[in-house]
Design a protein around this motif. Sequence first.
Motif, PDB file in Angstrom:
ATOM      1  N   ILE A 136       0.959  -1.206  -0.129  1.00 17.55           N
ATOM      2  CA  ILE A 136       0.161  -0.011  -0.060  1.00 17.55           C
ATOM      3  C   ILE A 136       1.082   1.196   0.006  1.00 17.55           C
ATOM      4  O   ILE A 136       0.471   2.209  -0.835  1.00 17.55           O
ATOM      5  CB  ILE A 136      -1.075   0.157   1.273  1.00 17.55           C
ATOM      6  CG1 ILE A 136      -2.225  -1.090   1.021  1.00 17.55           C
ATOM      7  CG2 ILE A 136      -1.767   1.327   1.374  1.00 17.55           C
ATOM      8  CD1 ILE A 136      -2.732  -1.270   2.451  1.00 17.55           C
ATOM      9  N   ALA A 137       2.028   1.345   0.954  1.00 18.87           N
ATOM     10  CA  ALA A 137       2.643   2.483   0.898  1.00 18.87           C
ATOM     11  C   ALA A 137       3.477   2.673  -0.517  1.00 18.87           C
ATOM     12  O   ALA A 137       3.489   3.869  -0.838  1.00 18.87           O
ATOM     13  CB  ALA A 137       3.908   2.213   1.796  1.00 18.87           C
ATOM     14  N   VAL A 138       4.165   1.766  -1.176  1.00 18.67           N
ATOM     15  CA  VAL A 138       4.582   1.885  -2.545  1.00 18.67           C
ATOM     16  C   VAL A 138       3.512   2.488  -3.323  1.00 18.67           C
ATOM     17  O   VAL A 138       3.947   3.226  -4.400  1.00 18.67           O
ATOM     18  CB  VAL A 138       5.321   0.433  -2.782  1.00 18.67           C
ATOM     19  CG1 VAL A 138       5.964   0.654  -4.568  1.00 18.67           C
ATOM     20  CG2 VAL A 138       6.536   0.133  -1.980  1.00 18.67           C
ATOM     21  N   SER A 139       2.166   1.858  -3.418  1.00 21.91           N
ATOM     22  CA  SER A 139       1.287   2.020  -4.461  1.00 21.91           C
ATOM     23  C   SER A 139       0.979   3.627  -4.228  1.00 21.91           C
ATOM     24  O   SER A 139       0.549   4.015  -5.523  1.00 21.91           O
ATOM     25  CB  SER A 139      -0.104   1.223  -4.304  1.00 21.91           C
ATOM     26  OG  SER A 139      -0.483   1.778  -2.882  1.00 21.91           O
ATOM     27  N   ILE A 140       1.070   4.120  -3.442  1.00 19.32           N
ATOM     28  CA  ILE A 140       0.606   5.611  -3.200  1.00 19.32           C
ATOM     29  C   ILE A 140       1.805   6.614  -3.909  1.00 19.32           C
ATOM     30  O   ILE A 140       1.229   7.485  -4.661  1.00 19.32           O
ATOM     31  CB  ILE A 140       0.602   5.890  -1.446  1.00 19.32           C
ATOM     32  CG1 ILE A 140      -0.603   5.287  -0.838  1.00 19.32           C
ATOM     33  CG2 ILE A 140       0.457   7.507  -1.571  1.00 19.32           C
ATOM     34  CD1 ILE A 140      -1.778   5.485  -1.653  1.00 19.32           C
ATOM     35  N   ILE A 141       2.648   5.941  -3.968  1.00 19.31           N
ATOM     36  CA  ILE A 141       3.962   6.762  -4.766  1.00 19.31           C
ATOM     37  C   ILE A 141       3.539   6.667  -6.092  1.00 19.31           C
ATOM     38  O   ILE A 141       3.558   7.746  -7.126  1.00 19.31           O
ATOM     39  CB  ILE A 141       5.250   6.283  -4.428  1.00 19.31           C
ATOM     40  CG1 ILE A 141       5.511   6.361  -2.983  1.00 19.31           C
ATOM     41  CG2 ILE A 141       6.388   7.082  -5.385  1.00 19.31           C
ATOM     42  CD1 ILE A 141       7.024   5.838  -2.707  1.00 19.31           C
ATOM     43  N   LEU A 142       3.197   5.433  -6.755  1.00 13.62           N
ATOM     44  CA  LEU A 142       2.966   5.210  -7.983  1.00 13.62           C
ATOM     45  C   LEU A 142       1.622   5.864  -8.675  1.00 13.62           C
ATOM     46  O   LEU A 142       1.564   6.238  -9.737  1.00 13.62           O
ATOM     47  CB  LEU A 142       2.744   3.685  -8.265  1.00 13.62           C
ATOM     48  CG  LEU A 142       4.099   2.822  -7.870  1.00 13.62           C
ATOM     49  CD1 LEU A 142       3.916   1.238  -8.231  1.00 13.62           C
ATOM     50  CD2 LEU A 142       5.111   3.425  -8.859  1.00 13.62           C
ATOM     51  N   TYR A 155      -2.414   1.433  -8.594  1.00 15.28           N
ATOM     52  CA  TYR A 155      -3.552   0.920  -8.275  1.00 15.28           C
ATOM     53  C   TYR A 155      -3.777  -0.225  -7.975  1.00 15.28           C
ATOM     54  O   TYR A 155      -4.468  -0.918  -6.909  1.00 15.28           O
ATOM     55  CB  TYR A 155      -4.800   1.636  -9.226  1.00 15.28           C
ATOM     56  CG  TYR A 155      -5.170   3.074  -8.927  1.00 15.28           C
ATOM     57  CD1 TYR A 155      -5.973   3.337  -7.842  1.00 15.28           C
ATOM     58  CD2 TYR A 155      -4.865   3.902 -10.052  1.00 15.28           C
ATOM     59  CE1 TYR A 155      -6.396   4.724  -7.746  1.00 15.28           C
ATOM     60  CE2 TYR A 155      -5.272   5.181  -9.758  1.00 15.28           C
ATOM     61  CZ  TYR A 155      -6.031   5.623  -8.765  1.00 15.28           C
ATOM     62  OH  TYR A 155      -6.354   7.086  -8.745  1.00 15.28           O
ATOM     63  N   ALA A 156      -3.326  -1.356  -8.975  1.00 15.39           N
ATOM     64  CA  ALA A 156      -3.396  -2.810  -8.788  1.00 15.39           C
ATOM     65  C   ALA A 156      -2.540  -3.071  -7.591  1.00 15.39           C
ATOM     66  O   ALA A 156      -3.090  -4.128  -6.878  1.00 15.39           O
ATOM     67  CB  ALA A 156      -2.869  -3.440 -10.168  1.00 15.39           C
ATOM     68  N   LEU A 157      -1.488  -2.591  -7.297  1.00 16.85           N
ATOM     69  CA  LEU A 157      -0.526  -2.959  -6.287  1.00 16.85           C
ATOM     70  C   LEU A 157      -1.434  -2.554  -4.873  1.00 16.85           C
ATOM     71  O   LEU A 157      -1.379  -3.399  -3.936  1.00 16.85           O
ATOM     72  CB  LEU A 157       0.741  -2.183  -6.202  1.00 16.85           C
ATOM     73  CG  LEU A 157       1.779  -2.740  -5.231  1.00 16.85           C
ATOM     74  CD1 LEU A 157       2.063  -3.989  -5.489  1.00 16.85           C
ATOM     75  CD2 LEU A 157       3.108  -1.726  -5.342  1.00 16.85           C
ATOM     76  N   GLY A 158      -1.840  -1.539  -4.832  1.00 12.60           N
ATOM     77  CA  GLY A 158      -2.787  -1.025  -3.680  1.00 12.60           C
ATOM     78  C   GLY A 158      -3.780  -1.809  -3.520  1.00 12.60           C
ATOM     79  O   GLY A 158      -4.277  -2.260  -2.528  1.00 12.60           O
ATOM     80  N   GLY A 159      -4.521  -2.118  -4.729  1.00 13.54           N
ATOM     81  CA  GLY A 159      -5.853  -3.069  -4.418  1.00 13.54           C
ATOM     82  C   GLY A 159      -5.371  -4.481  -3.972  1.00 13.54           C
ATOM     83  O   GLY A 159      -6.039  -4.753  -3.014  1.00 13.54           O
ATOM     84  N   LEU A 160      -3.987  -4.950  -4.102  1.00 19.12           N
ATOM     85  CA  LEU A 160      -3.961  -6.176  -3.961  1.00 19.12           C
ATOM     86  C   LEU A 160      -3.435  -6.203  -2.386  1.00 19.12           C
ATOM     87  O   LEU A 160      -3.724  -7.060  -1.672  1.00 19.12           O
ATOM     88  CB  LEU A 160      -2.520  -6.803  -4.523  1.00 19.12           C
ATOM     89  CG  LEU A 160      -2.311  -8.086  -4.680  1.00 19.12           C
ATOM     90  CD1 LEU A 160      -3.462  -9.155  -4.743  1.00 19.12           C
ATOM     91  CD2 LEU A 160      -0.995  -8.430  -5.278  1.00 19.12           C
ATOM     92  N   GLY A 161      -2.854  -4.861  -2.050  1.00 14.96           N
ATOM     93  CA  GLY A 161      -2.299  -4.856  -0.547  1.00 14.96           C
ATOM     94  C   GLY A 161      -3.660  -4.724   0.233  1.00 14.96           C
ATOM     95  O   GLY A 161      -3.618  -5.308   1.405  1.00 14.96           O
ATOM     96  N   PHE A 162      -4.650  -4.029  -0.135  1.00 17.70           N
ATOM     97  CA  PHE A 162      -5.923  -3.729   0.570  1.00 17.70           C
ATOM     98  C   PHE A 162      -6.506  -5.205   0.671  1.00 17.70           C
ATOM     99  O   PHE A 162      -7.444  -5.541   1.773  1.00 17.70           O
ATOM    100  CB  PHE A 162      -6.745  -2.884   0.105  1.00 17.70           C
ATOM    101  CG  PHE A 162      -6.463  -1.327   0.533  1.00 17.70           C
ATOM    102  CD1 PHE A 162      -6.657  -1.002   1.664  1.00 17.70           C
ATOM    103  CD2 PHE A 162      -6.043  -0.530  -0.504  1.00 17.70           C
ATOM    104  CE1 PHE A 162      -6.315   0.175   2.087  1.00 17.70           C
ATOM    105  CE2 PHE A 162      -5.516   0.636   0.057  1.00 17.70           C
ATOM    106  CZ  PHE A 162      -5.927   1.274   1.120  1.00 17.70           C
ATOM    107  N   LEU A 163      -6.607  -6.177  -0.329  1.00 16.08           N
ATOM    108  CA  LEU A 163      -7.228  -7.380  -0.314  1.00 16.08           C
ATOM    109  C   LEU A 163      -6.473  -8.239   0.840  1.00 16.08           C
ATOM    110  O   LEU A 163      -7.302  -8.868   1.478  1.00 16.08           O
ATOM    111  CB  LEU A 163      -7.065  -7.995  -1.730  1.00 16.08           C
ATOM    112  CG  LEU A 163      -7.921  -7.503  -3.294  1.00 16.08           C
ATOM    113  CD1 LEU A 163      -7.298  -8.489  -4.063  1.00 16.08           C
ATOM    114  CD2 LEU A 163      -9.141  -7.956  -2.778  1.00 16.08           C
ATOM    115  N   PHE A 164      -5.160  -8.052   0.844  1.00 18.82           N
ATOM    116  CA  PHE A 164      -4.345  -8.719   1.750  1.00 18.82           C
ATOM    117  C   PHE A 164      -5.131  -8.240   3.362  1.00 18.82           C
ATOM    118  O   PHE A 164      -5.222  -9.124   4.216  1.00 18.82           O
ATOM    119  CB  PHE A 164      -3.041  -8.706   1.618  1.00 18.82           C
ATOM    120  CG  PHE A 164      -2.456  -9.434   0.673  1.00 18.82           C
ATOM    121  CD1 PHE A 164      -3.117 -10.200  -0.045  1.00 18.82           C
ATOM    122  CD2 PHE A 164      -1.213  -9.592   0.177  1.00 18.82           C
ATOM    123  CE1 PHE A 164      -2.798 -11.088  -1.127  1.00 18.82           C
ATOM    124  CE2 PHE A 164      -0.596 -10.006  -0.732  1.00 18.82           C
ATOM    125  CZ  PHE A 164      -1.705 -10.878  -1.640  1.00 18.82           C
TER     126      PHE A 164
END
Length: 619
Positions: A136-142, A155-164
């Motif tokens: 989630i932290a890395v996704s915010i930068i992207l 968005y995809a990386l953050g979505g996966l983080g929120f899924l977890f």
Amino acid sequence: MKRYLVPVAIAALLLGFWLSPESQEIAAGVAIFLFGMLMLEDGFRLFSGGTLERLLQRATGSTFRAVSFGIVSTTVLQSSSLVSVITISFLSAGLISLLGGVGIIFGANIGTTTGAWLVAGLGLKVNIAAYAMPMIAVSIILVFQKAKPMRGFGYALGGLGFLFLGIYHMKEGFETFRDQIDLLRFALPGILGLVVYTVLGTAATVIMQSSHATMVLILTALAAGQITYENALALAIGANIGTTITAIIGSLSANFQGKRLALAHLIFNALTAAVALVFIAPLRDIVDQISAVMGIAADDFALKLAVFHTVFNVLGVVLMLPLLTRLIAFLERRIVEPTPDVSRPKYLNAAVDAFPQTIESALRNEVLHLYDNAMELILHGLNLHRHEIFETESIARTVSNSRVPTDLDIDESYERRVKTLYSAIVEFTTRVGEKRLAPEINEQVYALRDVASDIVRAVKAVKHLRKNILRYTVRSQGVVTGLYDNLRTEIARIIVEIRKLDLAEPEDRSALWLDHERAQIEEDAQSNTRRIDALIRTGGLTADAATSFLNDSAYAYEAMRALIEAARSVYIERDSAMAEVERLLTLEEDELHEDMTISGTVAEPTAEPERQKGVAEGR
């Protein structure tokens, strides 16, 4: 009614928190998980740049390819609901067949089972929250980057983080909940338990509109010992039924094809669920045998539920594939294609607004629908008939033999068959213009609107011609009838040539004849003026008839120009390599005019049959 649902849902949720504070973490976990799914979907759309949609168009060539696409796309997206909505949009836009759409839905049901495996095999056995936070932290930068692929990946990386993170909180919530309240006391054995928990699973999925979220909820509750394995199986079956709600909602704004697909989804999932419920005991035995072979512990009910979820979905596809043609026939009988109403849009509906590819394709199909209406109206306005013009070997001879006036109120037909469609096209392009579409899609949309404008311009020009067509061509009146017949022949010939473009393969279409034809039209317009002057001087034409003809020839050539410009925009791909070569080879209009003037090659109206023959031979 709808405006009361949100406050009622919020009130019910707050009441639940007050009655049971321990449920807050479970509810928050579900919310975080659903939010993660939304981010994952949005991220994939940005990151893929329409790849999924382009693959979908090519994936329905056979049932096997359609099913395979459904499996792979749902596995990647972890959302059978999104795949269903995309499929309905493409089906409504006329981009895929009903058979291909049903095949994708079959495959999506198998693909959605991979989510249960990921959660049962990884999410419940590893502290995935430790991975979620960095993601989630890395996704915010992207997501704050300008490049769409980077933002999409963010968005995809953050979505996966929120899924977890959602899975973690659901798991922890049920662990805490177990210490306070034992839900096992609500367990129901036997047939009653199957029925009740199937209904509960259906209801939960309808509310969340995500079978994946329901399965995660079931798996985390099962791992925490809050539900029995038998009841979990029934909940999973119910989740499969409930997931059809998204397709049903999506079909409400779709055309009859979208509604057929939603019904197919409901029938398939309901029959699959019925088979699973009837044969629940044999299926449990099969799951035990498969689990033993795979080395799954006898008491690892979460993984065994994933096995069951896969087995009964695969079984459903195996049972339904041989009946696919019968299912299609039933759908076509049950939801009958409405009687075509040429005055109403066929492809423009709310279901195609969701994706850029369907927007452009649906609009293109609707413009072709408008052209079909306009072409028939133009020919009837000239006292010609489509089937005769398309089947004749000599357009000029057919025109000269067409002396019977068509029964046509051209003003009423224009209002009903052309203006209403054009208004719908303008309204649609205005609406989609407000969306944040890629510049190239916006350019295509507005180019198609201009094509519609050209078509309407051609019809209006023929409306002006209609009065004198009736006056001078119903019976032969010598020279003036011949002049009007030449105009009729030229318009009809251009319509025939445009039809050839439509029937040709895209790689065989060429812009060269369009460019030459446009230059020839300008030459003909000048030639007609000189010819009329000569006829007036020799007494072959009265001044009154000459004036009428000059005005009408201006309308006729305006119609020809508009039709050629419309054909160029619709059928000629200017961004292809061949189009670029043609652009370099083709002279500008004024250069063509200059060359023809210098060489003295001026085509007289009386030479029209010869020019027609040359074009037909591929000039």
